[in-house]
Structures are given as structure tokens and as C-alpha cells.
Design a protein around this motif. Structure first.
Motif, PDB file in Angstrom:
ATOM      1  N   ALA B  93       0.847  -1.201   0.000  1.00  0.00           N
ATOM      2  CA  ALA B  93       0.000   0.000   0.000  1.00  0.00           C
ATOM      3  C   ALA B  93       0.886   1.257   0.000  1.00  0.00           C
ATOM      4  CB  ALA B  93      -0.929  -0.016   1.214  1.00  0.00           C
ATOM      5  N   ARG B  94       1.990   1.188   0.750  1.00  0.00           N
ATOM      6  CA  ARG B  94       2.934   2.314   0.787  1.00  0.00           C
ATOM      7  C   ARG B  94       3.516   2.572  -0.613  1.00  0.00           C
ATOM      8  NH1 ARG B  94       8.338   2.670   1.394  1.00  0.00           N
ATOM      9  NH2 ARG B  94       9.227   4.405   2.584  1.00  0.00           N
ATOM     10  N   ALA B  95       3.909   1.506  -1.309  1.00  0.00           N
ATOM     11  CA  ALA B  95       4.467   1.671  -2.656  1.00  0.00           C
ATOM     12  C   ALA B  95       3.424   2.273  -3.605  1.00  0.00           C
ATOM     13  CB  ALA B  95       4.971   0.327  -3.186  1.00  0.00           C
ATOM     14  N   ARG B  96       2.157   1.888  -3.422  1.00  0.00           N
ATOM     15  CA  ARG B  96       1.114   2.444  -4.298  1.00  0.00           C
ATOM     16  C   ARG B  96       0.877   3.927  -4.000  1.00  0.00           C
ATOM     17  NH1 ARG B  96      -1.449  -2.549  -3.132  1.00  0.00           N
ATOM     18  NH2 ARG B  96      -2.881  -1.459  -1.731  1.00  0.00           N
ATOM     19  N   VAL B  97       0.957   4.309  -2.731  1.00  0.00           N
ATOM     20  CA  VAL B  97       0.807   5.733  -2.388  1.00  0.00           C
ATOM     21  C   VAL B  97       1.956   6.543  -3.005  1.00  0.00           C
ATOM     22  CG1 VAL B  97       1.024   7.371  -0.471  1.00  0.00           C
ATOM     23  CG2 VAL B  97      -0.633   5.487  -0.340  1.00  0.00           C
ATOM     24  N   ILE B  98       3.164   6.006  -2.953  1.00  0.00           N
ATOM     25  CA  ILE B  98       4.312   6.702  -3.565  1.00  0.00           C
ATOM     26  C   ILE B  98       4.077   6.842  -5.072  1.00  0.00           C
ATOM     27  CG2 ILE B  98       6.788   6.527  -4.033  1.00  0.00           C
ATOM     28  CD1 ILE B  98       7.021   5.137  -1.229  1.00  0.00           C
ATOM     29  N   THR B  99       3.481   5.819  -5.668  1.00  0.00           N
ATOM     30  CA  THR B  99       3.130   5.902  -7.093  1.00  0.00           C
ATOM     31  C   THR B  99       2.201   7.088  -7.350  1.00  0.00           C
ATOM     32  OG1 THR B  99       3.481   3.567  -7.532  1.00  0.00           O
ATOM     33  CG2 THR B  99       1.907   4.690  -8.939  1.00  0.00           C
ATOM     34  N   TRP B 100       1.213   7.267  -6.492  1.00  0.00           N
ATOM     35  CA  TRP B 100       0.293   8.400  -6.688  1.00  0.00           C
ATOM     36  C   TRP B 100       0.986   9.748  -6.462  1.00  0.00           C
ATOM     37  CZ3 TRP B 100      -3.548   8.088  -9.702  1.00  0.00           C
ATOM     38  CH2 TRP B 100      -4.283   6.909  -9.807  1.00  0.00           C
ATOM     39  N   MET B 101       1.969   9.774  -5.567  1.00  0.00           N
ATOM     40  CA  MET B 101       2.723  11.024  -5.382  1.00  0.00           C
ATOM     41  C   MET B 101       3.427  11.410  -6.685  1.00  0.00           C
ATOM     42  SD  MET B 101       4.470  10.448  -1.598  1.00  0.00           S
ATOM     43  CE  MET B 101       5.084  12.150  -1.543  1.00  0.00           C
ATOM     44  N   PHE B 102       4.116  10.434  -7.280  1.00  0.00           N
ATOM     45  CA  PHE B 102       4.795  10.715  -8.552  1.00  0.00           C
ATOM     46  C   PHE B 102       3.776  11.017  -9.656  1.00  0.00           C
ATOM     47  CE2 PHE B 102       8.540   8.772  -6.520  1.00  0.00           C
ATOM     48  CZ  PHE B 102       9.564   9.551  -7.020  1.00  0.00           C
ATOM     49  N   ALA B 103       2.661  10.293  -9.661  1.00  0.00           N
ATOM     50  CA  ALA B 103       1.651  10.514 -10.712  1.00  0.00           C
ATOM     51  C   ALA B 103       1.092  11.933 -10.638  1.00  0.00           C
ATOM     52  CB  ALA B 103       0.523   9.485 -10.593  1.00  0.00           C
ATOM     53  N   ALA B 104       0.845  12.409  -9.423  1.00  0.00           N
ATOM     54  CA  ALA B 104       0.307  13.769  -9.271  1.00  0.00           C
ATOM     55  C   ALA B 104       1.275  14.781  -9.880  1.00  0.00           C
ATOM     56  CB  ALA B 104       0.072  14.076  -7.787  1.00  0.00           C
ATOM     57  N   LEU B 105       2.551  14.626  -9.566  1.00  0.00           N
ATOM     58  CA  LEU B 105       3.529  15.646  -9.956  1.00  0.00           C
ATOM     59  C   LEU B 105       4.044  15.469 -11.374  1.00  0.00           C
ATOM     60  CD1 LEU B 105       5.489  15.735  -6.576  1.00  0.00           C
ATOM     61  CD2 LEU B 105       3.750  17.362  -7.373  1.00  0.00           C
ATOM     62  N   ASN B 106       4.089  14.226 -11.863  1.00  0.00           N
ATOM     63  CA  ASN B 106       4.708  13.988 -13.176  1.00  0.00           C
ATOM     64  C   ASN B 106       3.723  13.784 -14.299  1.00  0.00           C
ATOM     65  OD1 ASN B 106       7.436  13.969 -12.372  1.00  0.00           O
ATOM     66  ND2 ASN B 106       7.080  11.992 -11.420  1.00  0.00           N
ATOM     67  N   THR B 107       2.533  13.305 -13.979  1.00  0.00           N
ATOM     68  CA  THR B 107       1.590  12.973 -15.047  1.00  0.00           C
ATOM     69  C   THR B 107       0.414  13.939 -15.069  1.00  0.00           C
ATOM     70  OG1 THR B 107       2.256  10.654 -15.008  1.00  0.00           O
ATOM     71  CG2 THR B 107       0.105  11.127 -15.957  1.00  0.00           C
ATOM     72  N   ASP B 157      -6.259   5.513  -2.860  1.00  0.00           N
ATOM     73  CA  ASP B 157      -5.914   4.140  -2.504  1.00  0.00           C
ATOM     74  C   ASP B 157      -6.063   3.986  -0.997  1.00  0.00           C
ATOM     75  OD1 ASP B 157      -4.318   1.680  -1.892  1.00  0.00           O
ATOM     76  OD2 ASP B 157      -3.909   1.789  -4.034  1.00  0.00           O
ATOM     77  N   GLY B 158      -7.211   3.519  -0.562  1.00  0.00           N
ATOM     78  CA  GLY B 158      -7.447   3.371   0.876  1.00  0.00           C
ATOM     79  C   GLY B 158      -7.714   4.721   1.521  1.00  0.00           C
ATOM     80  N   GLY B 159      -7.141   4.955   2.699  1.00  0.00           N
ATOM     81  CA  GLY B 159      -7.371   6.206   3.421  1.00  0.00           C
ATOM     82  C   GLY B 159      -6.587   7.364   2.824  1.00  0.00           C
ATOM     83  N   PHE B 160      -6.865   8.568   3.312  1.00  0.00           N
ATOM     84  CA  PHE B 160      -6.141   9.761   2.872  1.00  0.00           C
ATOM     85  C   PHE B 160      -4.637   9.535   3.040  1.00  0.00           C
ATOM     86  CE2 PHE B 160      -4.037  13.803   3.783  1.00  0.00           C
ATOM     87  CZ  PHE B 160      -4.449  14.573   2.710  1.00  0.00           C
ATOM     88  N   SER B 161      -3.860   9.978   2.050  1.00  0.00           N
ATOM     89  CA  SER B 161      -2.415   9.736   2.057  1.00  0.00           C
ATOM     90  C   SER B 161      -1.684  10.910   1.427  1.00  0.00           C
ATOM     91  CB  SER B 161      -2.095   8.485   1.238  1.00  0.00           C
ATOM     92  OG  SER B 161      -2.258   8.787  -0.148  1.00  0.00           O
ATOM     93  N   ALA B 162      -0.358  10.831   1.457  1.00  0.00           N
ATOM     94  CA  ALA B 162       0.471  11.839   0.798  1.00  0.00           C
ATOM     95  C   ALA B 162       0.181  11.893  -0.708  1.00  0.00           C
ATOM     96  CB  ALA B 162       1.952  11.536   1.036  1.00  0.00           C
ATOM     97  N   GLY B 163      -0.280  10.781  -1.277  1.00  0.00           N
ATOM     98  CA  GLY B 163      -0.664  10.791  -2.691  1.00  0.00           C
ATOM     99  C   GLY B 163      -1.867  11.691  -2.920  1.00  0.00           C
ATOM    100  N   ASP B 164      -2.854  11.592  -2.033  1.00  0.00           N
ATOM    101  CA  ASP B 164      -4.027  12.467  -2.140  1.00  0.00           C
ATOM    102  C   ASP B 164      -3.647  13.918  -1.876  1.00  0.00           C
ATOM    103  OD1 ASP B 164      -6.178  10.448  -2.554  1.00  0.00           O
ATOM    104  OD2 ASP B 164      -5.515   9.746  -0.594  1.00  0.00           O
ATOM    105  N   LEU B 165      -2.791  14.136  -0.889  1.00  0.00           N
ATOM    106  CA  LEU B 165      -2.377  15.509  -0.562  1.00  0.00           C
ATOM    107  C   LEU B 165      -1.797  16.192  -1.805  1.00  0.00           C
ATOM    108  CD1 LEU B 165      -0.507  16.624   2.643  1.00  0.00           C
ATOM    109  CD2 LEU B 165       0.224  17.453   0.408  1.00  0.00           C
ATOM    110  N   LEU B 166      -0.936  15.459  -2.524  1.00  0.00           N
ATOM    111  CA  LEU B 166      -0.330  16.072  -3.714  1.00  0.00           C
ATOM    112  C   LEU B 166      -1.334  16.155  -4.857  1.00  0.00           C
ATOM    113  CD1 LEU B 166       3.290  14.610  -3.612  1.00  0.00           C
ATOM    114  CD2 LEU B 166       2.543  16.933  -3.058  1.00  0.00           C
ATOM    115  N   MET B 167      -2.158  15.124  -5.040  1.00  0.00           N
ATOM    116  CA  MET B 167      -3.106  15.155  -6.159  1.00  0.00           C
ATOM    117  C   MET B 167      -4.136  16.274  -5.971  1.00  0.00           C
ATOM    118  SD  MET B 167      -3.571  13.678  -9.103  1.00  0.00           S
ATOM    119  CE  MET B 167      -3.042  11.953  -9.139  1.00  0.00           C
ATOM    120  N   VAL B 168      -4.682  16.406  -4.772  1.00  0.00           N
ATOM    121  CA  VAL B 168      -5.642  17.487  -4.514  1.00  0.00           C
ATOM    122  C   VAL B 168      -4.959  18.841  -4.744  1.00  0.00           C
ATOM    123  CG1 VAL B 168      -6.941  18.660  -2.680  1.00  0.00           C
ATOM    124  CG2 VAL B 168      -7.146  16.179  -2.954  1.00  0.00           C
TER     125      VAL B 168
END
Lengths: 216, 216
Positions: B93-107, B157-168
Motif C-alpha cells: 500500500a505504501r508503494a502504491r501511495v508513492i506511485t500516486w505522489m509521482f503521478a500527481a507531480l509527473n503525469t 488508494d485506501g485512506g487519505f495519504s500523501a498521494g491524495d495531498l499532492l493530487m488534490v
């Protein structure tokens, strides 16, 4: 467990190593992790099976048991965290390398990609010729800053790291432009990356896919 | 140890919370870590003292003892790794959240930034009106894909995460454009982010800086 990555069935760069699977292949080669490759056509990339792996319909993806990842930066980081060789042990040095990973993808690559996108999709527009120098100045601004920071060091922070792997990969996109030649220390930095045995193995592997697709 | 971040002395967005220090403030508020802020003028950002911290002459930076970081994504990740609340414990789950962090900023962010850059620096060019719909279609392509993946989930992906923080944070850049309203589930997602108490505290803190600079 052998991970499986995806790559273009027929890379649009014709095997020049600029497709993003190259970055993941290079990371896997640096750490000595064997991998399998599943080739994906442009059509299949936009179909549900691939979109379930990669919501933005791109390559590469990374599958390892029940873990599925997308985003090159995240995949390279996943590999770097689980094997020795791409992240330093010292906590502060590790955080700085992660900073360079994000800097490569978020600060240095975007203007380089914009220039490429314009060349690909706006080259027949009336404004293209007038706009290109403006795009190239945006690239030069970042390269000048990066060149100033790198100075005469071999790598961005200590030994070769995942930050260098991504930064060299990003700068390689400029190779055919001549712009990189304006920054001799960056050209030498990129050449140091290309000279690494792991880079060469990854490059040869992606080229073999393109060659096979062209002659098969 | 209280970290120090840098922020604009006078934010060009006039306190709308779109400057990148907002993302770091939000992360620090989510994990309950107090922080100090050093304000930097546009002139000082390009001077040697700041360039030593941030080679690309931007904000935010992050200093904590002898560690100095730049790049918002890397700073948010550093905070998320060292405190509970922004990264799940489970390794996959941690690796998937990191994926969303990169996706927010790079894609997701690059086409949004390109549209903004065009509005800022090309609005008086002859091609601006003709080119804008093309830029907005690039934004819509990514939003459509993201909307499809999010579906009716609360977070990526699951609960609020650093991936959501960056995507929002990335999607908030579109708020004044009306484009986000075309994707009701993304609008609701952004509103859920803005409703978080930590977001509100961070927003108020950055707004107070702008208000003080304007009235001081």
C-alpha cells in the motif's frame, strides 16, 4: 520473485532508449535484479486490462506478486529501496537523493518534454518557429542551474544514485538537439551515465525489442 | 527539532494557496509537526544563499538540523516517512501511495502547469487563442483518466495519504478554470481535501503571510 515490466511493442523512438521502460531496465540492471518484459501495443495500452495496471494508459508498469505499480519514478524508487546500489544508507544522503529523483522528473524534465511535444504535435502550426526559441530558453534556464550545481562533480550527491539515473535519463532526451553540448559538464555527466555497464545492458535489451519488431 | 521551510515573501497567487509551500505546510499540519517559515523575496530566491539551498531558485526548501532539502514532492515524502498519517504501514500500500505522489507531480500536473504558463506568458501572442483549447484538451485527457480510476472512492488508494495531498494540491490549480467542474467526482475529491482541518490550518497560515505583506 522475478518482476515483470511492460514496454512498447514497437517504441516510437525506434530503439534510441528514450522510452521510459529504459529507466526501469537500467535500475534493475544496476541492482542485478533479473526481470521479465511484457510488450504492449499502442492499442492494448488504452484497453481495460492495461488501464487496470496503469490508469493513464502508459508504459512502464511493474508487477511483482500481488504488487502492481506504475509511474517510472515510483518504480525506480521501489527498486532502489529494496536493493543495494541506488540509495545511500545515511538517512540525510538518502533524502537528498530522493530530492534529485523528484527534481529530475518535476523540474528538469517538464520543459524538455514541452519542447519535444511542440516538435511532435505543433510543428505544422503557424506559431511553431516563433515559439521554439522560447521553449529552448526554458530548457536552457534549467540546464544552466543544474550545470552550476553539478560543477565538476561526477554525480549529483556523492556516488552514483537513483537521482543520477533519472537525471541522466531526462538529459538524454536532449542528445539530438545540440543544446546539451552548450553545457560541457552536463554532457560529460550524461556520458558517464551511458558508460555504466548496467546502462549498456539495459540499452541493448530495449534495442533488441525494437530490432526484433522491425525485422520479425 | 522544529524544521524551517521557505515561502514567498509575497505570493504571486495573492494567498490563494497555490504556491508550493502550501503542500509542505499541509503535510506538516496533517502529521502535527510545528514548523518555522522563512520568507524569501523574488530577488533573494536567485541569490547565492538561497541557490545553495535550492539550485533552481524556487520555494519551498526544508531545513532540519544539518539536512537541507528542496523539491516539494521530496519534502512531503520526507515528512510522510518520519511521521504517522501520510503513508500506510503495509509495504504494498505504501508503494502504491508513492506511485500516486509521482503521478500527481509527473503525469497530472505538467499539462495543468503548461496551461497556466501559457496564460501567464503567452496571452499576448498571436497564437494564444488558437492554442488554448489544445492545452485544455491535454488537461481533460488526464482528468478523464484520473476520474475513471477514482470512481466513487473517497481517496485514491485506501485512506487519505500523501498521494491524495499532492493530487488534490495539483487539481486545486484548476479551480478558477471551470474545467474541474466537468468531473464531479474530482470536484468532490478536491472539496474533501479542502475540508480537512489540516488543510484549513495550512491555508490560513499562508494567507496570513500574504495579508501581512499587503497591509504591513
Amino acid at each position: 520473485m522475478i518482476p515483470t515490466i511492460t514496454a512498447f511493442e514497437r517504441s516510437p523512438d525506434r530503439g534510441k532508449g528514450l522510452a521510459r521502460d529504459m529507466r526501469v531496465r537500467w535500475a534493475l540492471e544496476e541492482v542485478g535484479q533479473p526481470y521479465d518484459v511484457r510488450l504492449v501495443s499502442f492499442k492494448a495500452m488504452k484497453e481495460p486490462a492495461h488501464l487496470a495496471l496503469h490508469p493513464f494508459g502508459q508504459i512502464p508498469t511493474y508487477e511483482e506478486g500481488d504488487l502492481a505499480l506504475f509511474e517510472t519514478g515510483a518504480i525506480v524508487f521501489h527498486i532502489a529501496e529494496r536493493h543495494a546500489g541506488l540509495l545511500p544508507d545515511d538517512a540525510n544522503a538518502r533524502a537528498r537523493v530522493i530530492t534529485w529523483m523528484f527534481a529530475a522528473l518535476n523540474t528538469v524534465e517538464p520543459p524538455i518534454l514541452e519542447r519535444e511535444t511542440a516538435k511532435l504535435v505543433e510543428h505544422d502550426k503557424t506559431w511553431y518557429e516563433e515559439r521554439l526559441p522560447f521553449l529552448e530558453d526554458r530548457v536552457r534556464k534549467r540546464l544552466g542551474e543544474l550545470s552550476g550545481r553539478l560543477g565538476d562533480a561526477n554525480w549529483l550527491d556523492g556516488g552514483f544514485s537513483a537521482g543520477d539515473l533519472l537525471m541522466v535519463s531526462v538529459l538524454l532526451r536532449l542528445k539530438s538537439s545540440g543544446i546539451l553540448d552548450e553545457y560541457p559538464n552536463l554532457s560529460a555527466y550524461v556520458a558517464r551515465g551511458e558508460a555504466r555497464p548496467a546502462y549498456k545492458r539495459a540499452f541493448d535489451a530495449q534495442l533488441a525489442v525494437f530490432t526484433a519488431a522491425s525485422t520479425g
